[in-house]
Write a protein that holds these residues in place. Structure first.
Motif, short mmCIF file in Angstrom:
data_model
loop_
_atom_site.label_atom_id
_atom_site.label_comp_id
_atom_site.label_asym_id
_atom_site.label_seq_id
_atom_site.Cartn_x
_atom_site.Cartn_y
_atom_site.Cartn_z
N ALA A 132 10.32 -43.52 13.16
CA ALA A 132 9.44 -42.39 12.85
C ALA A 132 9.67 -41.22 13.79
CB ALA A 132 7.98 -42.83 12.91
N PHE A 133 9.80 -41.51 15.09
CA PHE A 133 9.97 -40.43 16.05
C PHE A 133 11.34 -39.77 15.93
CE2 PHE A 133 6.69 -42.53 19.01
CZ PHE A 133 5.66 -41.86 18.36
N GLY A 134 12.27 -40.41 15.24
CA GLY A 134 13.58 -39.79 15.02
C GLY A 134 13.52 -38.55 14.18
N VAL A 184 12.23 -35.72 5.28
CA VAL A 184 11.07 -34.95 5.71
C VAL A 184 11.48 -34.01 6.84
CG1 VAL A 184 8.74 -35.08 6.69
CG2 VAL A 184 9.48 -36.80 5.04
N GLY A 185 12.23 -34.53 7.82
CA GLY A 185 12.69 -33.70 8.93
C GLY A 185 13.61 -32.58 8.49
N ILE A 186 14.52 -32.86 7.54
CA ILE A 186 15.43 -31.82 7.04
C ILE A 186 14.64 -30.72 6.36
CG2 ILE A 186 17.20 -31.34 5.31
CD1 ILE A 186 18.45 -34.03 5.96
N GLN A 216 5.32 -32.55 16.43
CA GLN A 216 4.82 -33.66 17.24
C GLN A 216 3.33 -33.85 17.04
OE1 GLN A 216 6.14 -32.51 21.14
NE2 GLN A 216 8.12 -33.52 20.94
N ILE A 217 2.59 -32.76 16.90
CA ILE A 217 1.15 -32.85 16.65
C ILE A 217 0.88 -33.58 15.34
CG2 ILE A 217 -0.92 -31.50 16.16
CD1 ILE A 217 0.17 -29.36 18.07
N LEU A 218 1.82 -33.48 14.39
CA LEU A 218 1.67 -34.17 13.11
C LEU A 218 2.18 -35.61 13.19
CD1 LEU A 218 1.16 -34.12 10.01
CD2 LEU A 218 3.50 -33.28 9.76
N GLY A 261 1.93 -41.80 13.76
CA GLY A 261 2.57 -42.97 14.33
C GLY A 261 1.59 -43.92 14.99
N PHE A 262 0.60 -43.38 15.71
CA PHE A 262 -0.35 -44.24 16.40
C PHE A 262 -1.51 -44.66 15.50
CE2 PHE A 262 1.84 -42.30 19.98
CZ PHE A 262 1.97 -43.37 20.83
N LEU A 263 -1.74 -43.93 14.39
CA LEU A 263 -2.77 -44.34 13.43
C LEU A 263 -2.17 -45.37 12.49
CD1 LEU A 263 -5.62 -44.05 12.29
CD2 LEU A 263 -4.79 -42.17 10.87
N SER A 264 -1.88 -46.54 13.01
CA SER A 264 -1.21 -47.59 12.26
C SER A 264 -1.55 -48.92 12.91
CB SER A 264 0.31 -47.36 12.27
OG SER A 264 0.81 -47.47 13.59
N ASN A 265 -0.92 -49.98 12.44
CA ASN A 265 -1.15 -51.30 13.01
C ASN A 265 -0.07 -51.68 14.02
OD1 ASN A 265 1.11 -51.93 11.48
ND2 ASN A 265 0.05 -53.29 10.06
N VAL A 266 0.60 -50.68 14.57
CA VAL A 266 1.69 -50.94 15.52
C VAL A 266 1.18 -51.61 16.78
CG1 VAL A 266 3.36 -49.83 17.05
CG2 VAL A 266 3.23 -49.15 14.65
N PHE A 267 0.04 -51.11 17.32
CA PHE A 267 -0.46 -51.61 18.60
C PHE A 267 -1.68 -52.51 18.46
CE2 PHE A 267 1.53 -47.48 19.64
CZ PHE A 267 2.53 -47.93 20.47
N VAL A 268 -2.57 -52.18 17.53
CA VAL A 268 -3.81 -52.93 17.38
C VAL A 268 -4.11 -53.15 15.91
CG1 VAL A 268 -4.77 -52.07 19.55
CG2 VAL A 268 -5.23 -50.84 17.41
#
Length: 275
Positions: A85-87, A171-173, A189-191, A196-203
């Motif tokens: 995602a951060f790519g 999306v990036g292009i 980055q604000i988007l 990225g963090f509003l997900s089930n990645v961490f909790v």
């Protein structure tokens, strides 16, 4: 001596070969930039590696995984997703930089395939992402992560991760062509970071307020994270909702939808540059 401009080939097959050759030429140009200036690639990997180390060794002891599973085995599949995602930021910056410096317009003035610039960027970024994912997998193995679902399932999980990256790449292009200013990456980055963090990645989404947990469960990143955890044989947060039970379906459907939306938008925006 007057230069001879080659005529555009006629016919579907010759034009396809022409587009592939021109696209690969643009991709080689982008790869050559990374080879001569590897700092961007290295910095792009430092953040996810740092997050892995922080959560694995600093916060991981406070995280409870169902059935007493190892939090590091839960965390790493999610970090692979975040890396994909951060790519999008690197794609955005590269496309916007070329557009702002007039390089994209120069490409458009050359007798080359109209799709070569965006397809070349796509090919170069996918190769870059595959290398970055390999580095992250090596980092995961170093901190104790393992896959338990067999080699075939692990390769399928890698395929889902690259499929997500392919979708987000468009999306990036599109946003890079739209903004045409690399300084606008802060707005991106604000988007991207909240998504990225509003997900089930961490909790688990169960720990969030109801409406927020629902958004997290239906996040495309959550779908891919859940699907690759299943394929890797790593612990997850349970199977209480439709989105969780059908994560594999959503992990394919979301990227396909994103490509269906942003691929034609990218092509249209590229054709409308300087108009």
């Amino acid at each position: 001596m007057t230069p001879v401009i080659p005529a555009r080939p006629s016919g579907a097959l010759p034009r396809s070969g022409w587009a592939l050759r021109d696209g690969w030429t643009v991709a080689r140009r982008d790869l050559a930039h990374w080879a001569s200036q590897p700092g961007q690639f290295i910095v792009g990997l430092l953040f996810p590696i740092m997050v892995v180390l922080v959560f694995a060794y600093l916060f991981g002891g406070a995280m409870a995984v169902p059935d007493g599973g190892d939090y590091r085995e839960f965390l790493l599949p999610g970090m692979y997703v975040l890396t994909m995602a951060f790519g999008v930021e690197a794609t955005f910056t590269a496309v916007a930089t070329d557009a702002s410096r007039g390089i994209t317009d120069r490409f458009r003035s050359l007798p080359m395939s109209g799709s070569a610039v965006v397809s070349g960027r796509c090919a170069a970024d996918m190769l870059n992402s595959a290398l970055g994912l390999a580095v992250m997998v090596a980092c995961g193995l170093a901190v104790g992560w393992r896959f338990h679902g067999g080699l075939g399932a692990a390769l399928a999980a890698v395929g889902l991760l690259l499929l997500l990256r392919f979708a987000l790449l468009w999306v990036g292009i599109y946003l890079g062509l739209l903004a045409r200013s690399p300084e606008a990456v802060m707005a991106l980055q604000i988007l991207v970071w909240p998504i990225g963090f509003l997900s089930n990645v961490f909790v688990s989404p169960d720990t969030m307020p109801g409406w927020l947990g629902a958004l997290a469960e239906w996040n495309p990143l959550s779908a891919t994270a859940t699907a690759v955890r299943d394929l890797f044989g790593n612990p997850g947060w349970g199977e209480g909702t439709w989105a969780t039970r059908n994560a594999l379906l959503l992990a394919i459907a979301w990227p396909v939808l994103l490509v269906a939306v942003f691929f034609p938008l990218s092509v249209r925006r590229y054709r409308r540059l300087s108009r």
